[in-house]
Design a protein around this motif. Structure first.
Motif, PDB file in Angstrom:
ATOM      1  N   ALA A 184       0.837  -1.196   0.000  1.00  0.00           N
ATOM      2  CA  ALA A 184       0.000   0.000   0.000  1.00  0.00           C
ATOM      3  C   ALA A 184       0.876   1.251   0.000  1.00  0.00           C
ATOM      4  CB  ALA A 184      -0.924  -0.003   1.212  1.00  0.00           C
ATOM      5  N   PHE A 185       1.903   1.240   0.845  1.00  0.00           N
ATOM      6  CA  PHE A 185       2.783   2.409   0.920  1.00  0.00           C
ATOM      7  C   PHE A 185       3.667   2.504  -0.332  1.00  0.00           C
ATOM      8  CE2 PHE A 185       1.502   1.770   5.251  1.00  0.00           C
ATOM      9  CZ  PHE A 185       1.324   3.055   5.723  1.00  0.00           C
ATOM     10  N   ASP A 186       4.224   1.342  -0.738  1.00  0.00           N
ATOM     11  CA  ASP A 186       5.108   1.346  -1.906  1.00  0.00           C
ATOM     12  C   ASP A 186       4.375   1.797  -3.163  1.00  0.00           C
ATOM     13  OD1 ASP A 186       6.998   0.457  -0.210  1.00  0.00           O
ATOM     14  OD2 ASP A 186       7.205  -1.557  -1.048  1.00  0.00           O
ATOM     15  N   SER A 187       3.080   1.419  -3.263  1.00  0.00           N
ATOM     16  CA  SER A 187       2.348   1.754  -4.492  1.00  0.00           C
ATOM     17  C   SER A 187       2.307   3.262  -4.693  1.00  0.00           C
ATOM     18  CB  SER A 187       0.931   1.183  -4.458  1.00  0.00           C
ATOM     19  OG  SER A 187       0.122   1.928  -3.568  1.00  0.00           O
ATOM     20  N   GLU A 188       2.154   4.017  -3.611  1.00  0.00           N
ATOM     21  CA  GLU A 188       2.106   5.472  -3.739  1.00  0.00           C
ATOM     22  C   GLU A 188       3.473   6.031  -4.137  1.00  0.00           C
ATOM     23  OE1 GLU A 188      -1.178   5.776  -3.934  1.00  0.00           O
ATOM     24  OE2 GLU A 188      -1.191   7.553  -2.686  1.00  0.00           O
ATOM     25  N   THR A 189       4.526   5.476  -3.545  1.00  0.00           N
ATOM     26  CA  THR A 189       5.882   5.900  -3.919  1.00  0.00           C
ATOM     27  C   THR A 189       6.145   5.625  -5.393  1.00  0.00           C
ATOM     28  OG1 THR A 189       6.610   5.274  -1.715  1.00  0.00           O
ATOM     29  CG2 THR A 189       8.315   5.596  -3.361  1.00  0.00           C
ATOM     30  N   ALA A 195      12.040   5.522 -13.039  1.00  0.00           N
ATOM     31  CA  ALA A 195      11.232   5.641 -11.826  1.00  0.00           C
ATOM     32  C   ALA A 195      11.988   5.010 -10.668  1.00  0.00           C
ATOM     33  CB  ALA A 195       9.880   4.955 -12.033  1.00  0.00           C
ATOM     34  N   GLY A 196      12.704   3.917 -10.949  1.00  0.00           N
ATOM     35  CA  GLY A 196      13.452   3.221  -9.907  1.00  0.00           C
ATOM     36  C   GLY A 196      14.470   4.133  -9.237  1.00  0.00           C
ATOM     37  N   SER A 197      15.170   4.932 -10.046  1.00  0.00           N
ATOM     38  CA  SER A 197      16.200   5.778  -9.449  1.00  0.00           C
ATOM     39  C   SER A 197      15.579   6.893  -8.613  1.00  0.00           C
ATOM     40  CB  SER A 197      17.125   6.335 -10.527  1.00  0.00           C
ATOM     41  OG  SER A 197      16.482   7.337 -11.247  1.00  0.00           O
ATOM     42  N   VAL A 198      14.337   7.264  -8.960  1.00  0.00           N
ATOM     43  CA  VAL A 198      13.644   8.271  -8.147  1.00  0.00           C
ATOM     44  C   VAL A 198      13.102   7.629  -6.872  1.00  0.00           C
ATOM     45  CG1 VAL A 198      11.656   9.830  -8.081  1.00  0.00           C
ATOM     46  CG2 VAL A 198      12.997   9.618 -10.165  1.00  0.00           C
ATOM     47  N   ALA A 199      12.599   6.386  -7.023  1.00  0.00           N
ATOM     48  CA  ALA A 199      11.884   5.751  -5.916  1.00  0.00           C
ATOM     49  C   ALA A 199      12.819   5.127  -4.889  1.00  0.00           C
ATOM     50  CB  ALA A 199      10.926   4.695  -6.458  1.00  0.00           C
ATOM     51  N   ILE A 200      14.097   4.989  -5.234  1.00  0.00           N
ATOM     52  CA  ILE A 200      14.965   4.159  -4.402  1.00  0.00           C
ATOM     53  C   ILE A 200      15.102   4.697  -2.968  1.00  0.00           C
ATOM     54  CG2 ILE A 200      17.221   5.177  -4.996  1.00  0.00           C
ATOM     55  CD1 ILE A 200      17.990   2.087  -5.367  1.00  0.00           C
ATOM     56  N   LEU A 225      11.740   4.115  -1.091  1.00  0.00           N
ATOM     57  CA  LEU A 225      11.532   2.670  -0.927  1.00  0.00           C
ATOM     58  C   LEU A 225      12.488   2.127   0.138  1.00  0.00           C
ATOM     59  CD1 LEU A 225      10.926   1.265  -4.525  1.00  0.00           C
ATOM     60  CD2 LEU A 225       9.278   1.609  -2.700  1.00  0.00           C
ATOM     61  N   GLY A 226      13.693   2.691   0.183  1.00  0.00           N
ATOM     62  CA  GLY A 226      14.649   2.304   1.211  1.00  0.00           C
ATOM     63  C   GLY A 226      14.115   2.633   2.594  1.00  0.00           C
ATOM     64  N   ASN A 227      13.506   3.798   2.678  1.00  0.00           N
ATOM     65  CA  ASN A 227      12.854   4.203   3.916  1.00  0.00           C
ATOM     66  C   ASN A 227      11.827   3.173   4.357  1.00  0.00           C
ATOM     67  OD1 ASN A 227      13.273   6.361   5.507  1.00  0.00           O
ATOM     68  ND2 ASN A 227      12.358   7.833   4.108  1.00  0.00           N
TER      69      ASN A 227
END
Lengths: 254, 266
Positions: B116-121, B156-161, B164-166
């Motif tokens: 749920a949280f990751d989907s928003e990120t 998107a991965g480089s933005v989300a990393i 997502l790490g958090n």
């Protein structure tokens, strides 16, 4: 038979008719420039040709293969897009990839060449646009003109039957325009078929062998640079040329 | 006042607690994968505004973010067996409800909570990808799937990393609640230990140290990952095969460390 035949292309944005039953034939090796006032559908015409915009109606025949431009089948869309390549105003290089990887991308992913073959072709193409010393630069390390030269070699590497260029120099600093124009001129001289939207009238005059004047979604005039710039027939074209200082005001008749 | 705080015990019992570390890590890894997969799926559904599925996704995300994780763990722990009983009853199947290990419930609950949280990120990261590059990929003749794989996910991965790490770090700590599903991970192991010797404060000190160290290691891994996916500030030097040569800076510092004279220049 023409290489490209566009028939009955219409496109609306809401109630605004941008293209109104446009028919256009392009011969192999022709460099066709589309000119006209802003908002007359020049870019839209280009973007409908490879379905980045979805037109209301129209067909396109490329190299004897006919496609409905309204097609919903993604298979057909892919097939159509493989005939053409596009050069964008904002370059649109993949910013996470180096210049070399940008040119290799389509060859490896779409044409399924091996990395070695793709690399060889990419290096050749980058050499042609004078970017050999910057193949490992990322887009953010390149000037606008250099980025656009990479984008042009990325498009040419795919050997498209029709090269679409959407205002390729409009986002550049004035002093960088020339290097890109030189690149386009070379692409034209190599026999590529090009459909080009641009505001560089001097360049159009010397490179294009055919000019289309588009207004309100219709082709108003279609002729050689000589026809268009020296003997404009319609008043609207004369007015346009005066506005952009390509025609003496005295010749304008009402 | 003898032995009010047994500092030695804090460190002495760490090895015993660490016996359950594999359970914590396993739980984290699987919940992470479930979270990323389901999160990506929800993000794609919501970015493309798929009818029906979008509404279900919005409801799911709202519920998962709006209820405490411990409640979700209990819901999974009691709810899944009840659901299976119904299935057994109505379809005549014979699933062994008691045979499901507790860790499965915890994995499902933590994984879905993460998603749920990751989907928003991920959704925000997808929206940050430059439309022009997607158009460039499409006009090249890439299929939707390839555009996703070659252009959208890497960018998107480089933005989300970072975010997502958090969320991964908070997940690790979330696993400490898995005891509610009778999973014995490190916190549970600690509580069991303390139940024997009544040294609760010492055990929580040990646990604090363990979680902190795990998080520090994770932070280091994430930092490396981040430099790996980000575009270098300077154009990296390459040899004739295109391999990146390590930058001068690193060479210089290792030289000075060894007490060698700096050669200067390249």
């Amino acid at each position: 038979m023409s290489l490209v035949e566009i028939r009955g292309l219409s496109k609306k944005f809401g109630n605004n008719v941008v293209l109104d039953h446009v028919d256009l034939d392009i011969q192999k090796g022709e460099v066709v420039a589309i000119i006209g006032p802003s908002g007359t559908g020049k870019s839209t015409l280009l973007r409908c040709t490879n379905l980045l915009e979805k037109p209301e109606s129209g067909t396109i025949t490329i190299d004897g293969k006919k496609y409905e431009l309204t097609t919903k089948s993604s298979k057909e869309k892919l097939a159509l897009r493989q005939h053409t390549e596009m050069v964008f105003q904002q370059f649109n290089l993949f910013k996470q990839k180096t210049a070399l990887e940008n040119v290799m991308e389509g060859l490896v992913v779409v044409k399924k060449l091996s990395r070695e073959e793709a690399r060889k072709i990419a290096l050749e193409q980058l050499d042609k646009v004078g970017m050999t010393d910057r193949i490992y630069h990322y887009p953010k390390h390149l000037s606008g003109g250099q980025q656009q030269r990479v984008a042009i070699s990325r498009a040419l590497a795919m050997q498209p039957q029709l090269l679409l260029m959407d205002e390729p120099t409009s986002a550049l600093d004035p002093e960088l325009v020339n290097e890109v124009l030189v690149t386009i001129r070379r692409a034209a001289q190599e026999g590529n078929t090009i459909l080009l939207v641009t505001h560089e009238m001097g360049f159009v005059k010397s490179v294009a062998n055919r000019i289309i004047f588009l207004e309100n979604g219709r082709i108003v005039e279609d002729g050689t640079p000589k026809d268009i710039f020296e003997n404009p027939k319609s008043d609207r074209l004369k007015e346009f040329l005066i506005n952009i200082n390509m025609l003496e005001g005295l010749e304008y008749s009402i | 006042m003898a032995n009010l705080f047994d500092l030695e015990l804090v460190f002495a019992q760490i090895p015993t607690i660490l016996q359950s570390l594999p359970v914590t890590l396993e739980l984290t890894a699987i919940a992470l994968v479930i979270g990323l997969m389901v999160g990506l799926l929800i993000a794609i559904i919501r970015t493309n505004k798929v009818p029906v599925l979008t509404q279900i996704s919005i409801f799911f995300v709202s519920f998962m973010r709006g209820t405490p994780i411990i409640v979700q763990l209990y819901l999974a722990y009691f709810g899944i067996p009840i659901a299976l009983k119904y299935v057994n009853f109505y379809y005549g199947t014979d699933y062994n409800i008691n045979g499901i290990p507790g860790i499965v419930f915890a994995m499902v609950a933590l994984g879905l909570n993460q998603s749920a949280f990751d989907s928003e990120t991920i959704r925000a990261a997808i929206q940050s990808v430059d439309k022009g590059q997607i158009e460039a990929a499409k006009s090249m003749g890439m299929s939707g799937w390839k555009v996703l794989k070659r252009v959208i996910i890497p960018q998107a991965g480089s933005v989300a990393i970072l975010p997502l790490g958090n969320s991964l770090i908070s997940l690790i700590k979330g696993t400490s609640l898995a005891f509610t599903c009778s999973v014995i991970e490190i916190t549970a192991q600690g509580k069991i230990l303390a139940g024997k010797n009544y040294r609760y404060f010492e055990v929580y000190c040990s646990l604090a140290i363990i979680y902190w160290v795990i998080t520090i290691i994770l932070e280091q891994i994430l930092k490396r990952l981040e430099t790996k996916v980000s575009i270098p500030d300077e154009v990296p030097e390459r040899d004739s095969n295109g391999k990146i040569i390590k930058t001068k800076k690193i060479k210089k510092s290792t030289r000075s460390l060894k007490g060698l004279p700096d050669p200067g220049g390249v």
